[in-house]
Design a protein around this motif. Structure first.
Motif, PDB file in Angstrom:
ATOM      1  N   MET A  97       1.012  -1.293  -0.062  1.00  0.00           N
ATOM      2  CA  MET A  97       0.123   0.105   0.188  1.00  0.00           C
ATOM      3  C   MET A  97       0.954   1.155   0.166  1.00  0.00           C
ATOM      4  N   ALA A  98       1.284   1.377  -1.248  1.00  0.00           N
ATOM      5  CA  ALA A  98       2.266   2.635  -1.631  1.00  0.00           C
ATOM      6  C   ALA A  98       2.007   3.576  -2.459  1.00  0.00           C
ATOM      7  N   PRO A  99       2.428   4.809  -2.518  1.00  0.00           N
ATOM      8  CA  PRO A  99       1.927   5.735  -3.746  1.00  0.00           C
ATOM      9  C   PRO A  99       1.968   5.185  -5.025  1.00  0.00           C
ATOM     10  N   GLU A 100       3.123   4.357  -5.340  1.00  0.00           N
ATOM     11  CA  GLU A 100       3.275   4.084  -6.755  1.00  0.00           C
ATOM     12  C   GLU A 100       2.474   2.904  -6.998  1.00  0.00           C
ATOM     13  N   LYS A 101       1.786   2.424  -6.060  1.00  0.00           N
ATOM     14  CA  LYS A 101       0.834   1.371  -6.423  1.00  0.00           C
ATOM     15  C   LYS A 101      -0.626   1.824  -6.770  1.00  0.00           C
ATOM     16  N   GLN A 102      -0.893   2.996  -6.463  1.00  0.00           N
ATOM     17  CA  GLN A 102      -2.061   4.026  -6.868  1.00  0.00           C
ATOM     18  C   GLN A 102      -3.304   2.797  -6.613  1.00  0.00           C
ATOM     19  N   VAL A 103      -3.305   2.292  -5.477  1.00  0.00           N
ATOM     20  CA  VAL A 103      -4.484   1.529  -5.070  1.00  0.00           C
ATOM     21  C   VAL A 103      -5.617   2.607  -4.819  1.00  0.00           C
ATOM     22  N   GLU A 104      -5.570   3.755  -4.445  1.00  0.00           N
ATOM     23  CA  GLU A 104      -6.531   4.740  -4.599  1.00  0.00           C
ATOM     24  C   GLU A 104      -7.617   4.767  -5.739  1.00  0.00           C
ATOM     25  N   ARG A 105      -7.196   4.304  -6.951  1.00  0.00           N
ATOM     26  CA  ARG A 105      -7.648   4.377  -7.854  1.00  0.00           C
ATOM     27  C   ARG A 105      -9.003   3.407  -8.028  1.00  0.00           C
ATOM     28  N   LEU A 106      -9.045   2.635  -7.023  1.00  0.00           N
ATOM     29  CA  LEU A 106     -10.181   1.627  -6.989  1.00  0.00           C
ATOM     30  C   LEU A 106     -11.202   2.352  -6.689  1.00  0.00           C
ATOM     31  N   ARG A 107     -11.104   3.445  -6.263  1.00  0.00           N
ATOM     32  CA  ARG A 107     -12.454   4.246  -6.223  1.00  0.00           C
ATOM     33  C   ARG A 107     -13.376   4.395  -7.345  1.00  0.00           C
ATOM     34  N   ALA A 108     -12.676   4.026  -8.645  1.00  0.00           N
ATOM     35  CA  ALA A 108     -13.310   4.254  -9.633  1.00  0.00           C
ATOM     36  C   ALA A 108     -14.498   2.982  -9.763  1.00  0.00           C
ATOM     37  N   LEU A 109     -14.380   2.056  -8.876  1.00  0.00           N
ATOM     38  CA  LEU A 109     -15.374   0.906  -8.806  1.00  0.00           C
ATOM     39  C   LEU A 109     -16.441   1.372  -7.948  1.00  0.00           C
ATOM     40  N   ILE A 150     -20.147  -6.137  -6.105  1.00  0.00           N
ATOM     41  CA  ILE A 150     -18.782  -6.492  -5.724  1.00  0.00           C
ATOM     42  C   ILE A 150     -18.318  -6.042  -4.280  1.00  0.00           C
ATOM     43  N   ARG A 151     -17.390  -6.822  -4.102  1.00  0.00           N
ATOM     44  CA  ARG A 151     -16.900  -6.492  -2.595  1.00  0.00           C
ATOM     45  C   ARG A 151     -15.292  -6.551  -2.999  1.00  0.00           C
ATOM     46  N   LEU A 152     -14.619  -5.429  -2.385  1.00  0.00           N
ATOM     47  CA  LEU A 152     -13.156  -5.312  -2.353  1.00  0.00           C
ATOM     48  C   LEU A 152     -12.471  -6.202  -1.360  1.00  0.00           C
ATOM     49  N   ALA A 153     -11.408  -6.892  -1.567  1.00  0.00           N
ATOM     50  CA  ALA A 153     -10.527  -7.479  -0.626  1.00  0.00           C
ATOM     51  C   ALA A 153      -8.806  -7.086  -0.813  1.00  0.00           C
ATOM     52  N   LEU A 154      -8.485  -6.367   0.040  1.00  0.00           N
ATOM     53  CA  LEU A 154      -7.087  -5.856  -0.095  1.00  0.00           C
ATOM     54  C   LEU A 154      -6.117  -6.503   0.635  1.00  0.00           C
ATOM     55  N   SER A 183      -4.387   6.969   3.206  1.00  0.00           N
ATOM     56  CA  SER A 183      -4.848   7.706   1.949  1.00  0.00           C
ATOM     57  C   SER A 183      -6.018   6.790   1.143  1.00  0.00           C
ATOM     58  N   ILE A 184      -5.590   5.414   1.014  1.00  0.00           N
ATOM     59  CA  ILE A 184      -6.556   4.444   0.490  1.00  0.00           C
ATOM     60  C   ILE A 184      -8.002   4.144   1.404  1.00  0.00           C
ATOM     61  N   GLY A 185      -7.806   4.208   2.634  1.00  0.00           N
ATOM     62  CA  GLY A 185      -8.898   4.485   3.359  1.00  0.00           C
ATOM     63  C   GLY A 185      -9.872   5.322   3.326  1.00  0.00           C
ATOM     64  N   ARG A 186      -9.152   6.661   2.945  1.00  0.00           N
ATOM     65  CA  ARG A 186     -10.127   7.717   2.533  1.00  0.00           C
ATOM     66  C   ARG A 186     -10.806   7.508   1.125  1.00  0.00           C
ATOM     67  N   ALA A 187      -9.792   7.157   0.162  1.00  0.00           N
ATOM     68  CA  ALA A 187     -10.283   6.989  -1.113  1.00  0.00           C
ATOM     69  C   ALA A 187     -11.505   6.099  -1.108  1.00  0.00           C
ATOM     70  N   TRP A 203     -10.068  -5.506   4.563  1.00  0.00           N
ATOM     71  CA  TRP A 203      -8.459  -5.387   4.665  1.00  0.00           C
ATOM     72  C   TRP A 203      -7.935  -6.544   5.345  1.00  0.00           C
ATOM     73  N   LEU A 204      -6.965  -7.290   4.566  1.00  0.00           N
ATOM     74  CA  LEU A 204      -6.584  -8.546   5.171  1.00  0.00           C
ATOM     75  C   LEU A 204      -5.083  -8.477   5.412  1.00  0.00           C
ATOM     76  N   GLY A 205      -4.659  -7.319   5.421  1.00  0.00           N
ATOM     77  CA  GLY A 205      -3.307  -7.121   5.896  1.00  0.00           C
ATOM     78  C   GLY A 205      -2.237  -7.924   5.064  1.00  0.00           C
ATOM     79  N   ARG A 206      -1.083  -7.839   5.564  1.00  0.00           N
ATOM     80  CA  ARG A 206       0.074  -8.522   4.922  1.00  0.00           C
ATOM     81  C   ARG A 206       0.012  -9.764   4.993  1.00  0.00           C
ATOM     82  N   LEU A 207      -0.071 -10.800   3.992  1.00  0.00           N
ATOM     83  CA  LEU A 207      -0.022 -12.337   4.145  1.00  0.00           C
ATOM     84  C   LEU A 207       1.170 -12.890   3.241  1.00  0.00           C
TER      85      LEU A 207
END
Length: 390
Positions: free
Chosen positions: A213-225, A231-235, A244-248, A256-260
């Motif tokens: 979950m870092a800026p270069e991964k641009q996960v915030e763009r999933l707000r487009a969905l 659908i359900r999102l799983a991160l 930032s992703i949480g806000r988006a 949120w499944l955390g690091r696995l």
């Protein structure tokens, strides 16, 4: 063969670089080679039976970044490797390559992190050109530079970096497998993410993401969905961009499944119905390979490494990098068509069957041997006295 590995990232830090280095070391151990590792401070004392030497490091965005140290040349001189493997060389790797050249040791540099892309994304202006010049300087010193994708190859060719070759990354074809869907843990996780609906209703489709979950991964763009029905999102993952992703994604159905890692990560992939990657700066895209190995269709940007991994319309879709509506469109196509998801998932699995870690690591050893041969040829051409030859 004796191989010295110098890495900008290593355990306990989890990253694509770390994963690749660990797999390489495991292969070297299994095939009877000798190795040692130089890594930032905090790494374990050994890995796969090989010693790990640490140097001073600074923390940057939750990552320890190795800084140049007089230890590096001494460690190389004492170990006397046949070849140096520089994993994603930056400051520490650059020093390693320079030291190897002074010691007449051939080196293989692995281009894996788009440093210059980071400078550009953060609007650093003139620093972008400086970053590219630094990348060129580092890799010009290597006997051979291995790149993971056609886009990386094109970028370094434009830069004028010599002696390039393609080296793919491996994937765990046994750990990430469609059969994992039969594990009871998968049913439990799917129930947690997307509970069983009332009789007659269709279960929500699970759209998954795995990565930092870092800026270069641009996960915030999933707000487009947002607002896409069913659908359900799983991160999966953690990092500095979680707030930032949480806000988006506020108000969306997100688990949120955390690091696995290991079996838990395989269960997470198996619980997804499709995989989405939004970042446009991937030099490769290891999690895309893992998703394909697990039998999932993938939606990713038409940029960087994903271009080589996702065959548009066959094992997933590539969306226009600057168009969130296009991202939403292709996800919607898969959400609404279970048969299409199954067909593309099978195609994804077939696409990675030739990319097991033993296969790609054997290719890497071939590149080591080529680098050694090239250095010998240079010595012969420059008439290095036998007493100075390794």
């Amino acid at each position: 063969m004796r191989i010295a590995v110098i890495s900008e990232s290593f355990l306990p830090t989890i990253s694509g670089v770390t994963t690749s280095v660990c797999k390489v070391l495991e292969h070297l151990a299994a095939t009877g080679h000798e190795a040692m590792v130089i890594a930032p401070y905090g790494a374990p004392a050994e890995y796969a039976g090989f010693p790990v030497h640490t140097v001073s490091a600074l923390n940057y965005r939750q990552f320890p970044v190795g800084i140049p140290s007089p230890q590096v040349q001494k460690l190389l001189a004492d170990f006397r490797p046949d070849v140096l493997h520089a994993a994603s060389p930056f400051l520490l790797g650059a020093q390693g390559i320079s030291a190897a050249n002074r010691l007449d040791i051939p080196s293989v540099a692995i281009f894996q992190t788009d440093v210059a892309g980071y400078a550009h994304r953060n609007h650093l202006g003139p620093a972008t050109a400086l970053a590219w010049r630094f990348v060129k300087w580092v890799h010009e010193g290597a006997t051979r530079t291995l790149v993971p994708s056609s886009s990386s190859m094109a970028a370094l060719l434009r830069l004028g970096v010599p002696r390039l070759a393609m080296w793919n990354r491996g994937v765990d074809l046994n750990g990430f497998h469609p059969n994992v869907k039969n594990d009871p843990a998968v049913a439990a996780l799917r129930e947690r993410i997307s509970p069983t609906p009332p009789i007659g209703a269709r279960r929500d489709v699970i759209v998954g993401y795995v990565g930092r979950m870092a800026p270069e991964k641009q996960v915030e763009r999933l707000r487009a969905l947002r607002g896409l029905p069913g659908i359900r999102l799983a991160l999966v993952g953690d990092g500095p961009s979680v707030p930032s992703i949480g806000r988006a994604l506020a108000g969306m159905s997100v688990t949120w499944l955390g690091r696995l890692s290991g079996a838990e990560l395989a269960v997470a992939y198996a619980s997804f119905d499709l995989f989405v990657h939004a970042g446009t700066e991937e030099t490769f895209g290891q999690t895309i390979q893992e998703a394909h190995a697990a039998g999932l269709p993938v939606v990713a940007p038409y940029a960087g490494g994903p271009i080589d991994l996702v065959a548009h319309g066959e094992n997933g879709y590539l969306f226009r990098p600057d168009d969130d509506r296009d991202l939403r469109h292709w996800v919607s196509q898969l959400v609404g068509d279970p048969a299409l998801r199954a067909r593309m998932g099978e195609a994804g699995r077939r696409a990675v069957l030739g990319r097991s870690w033993p296969t790609v690591c054997a290719d890497l050893v071939d590149y080591y041997e080529q680098a050694i041969d090239e250095r010998r040829a240079v010595r012969a051409h420059t008439h290095v006295p036998p007493s100075m030859q390794r």
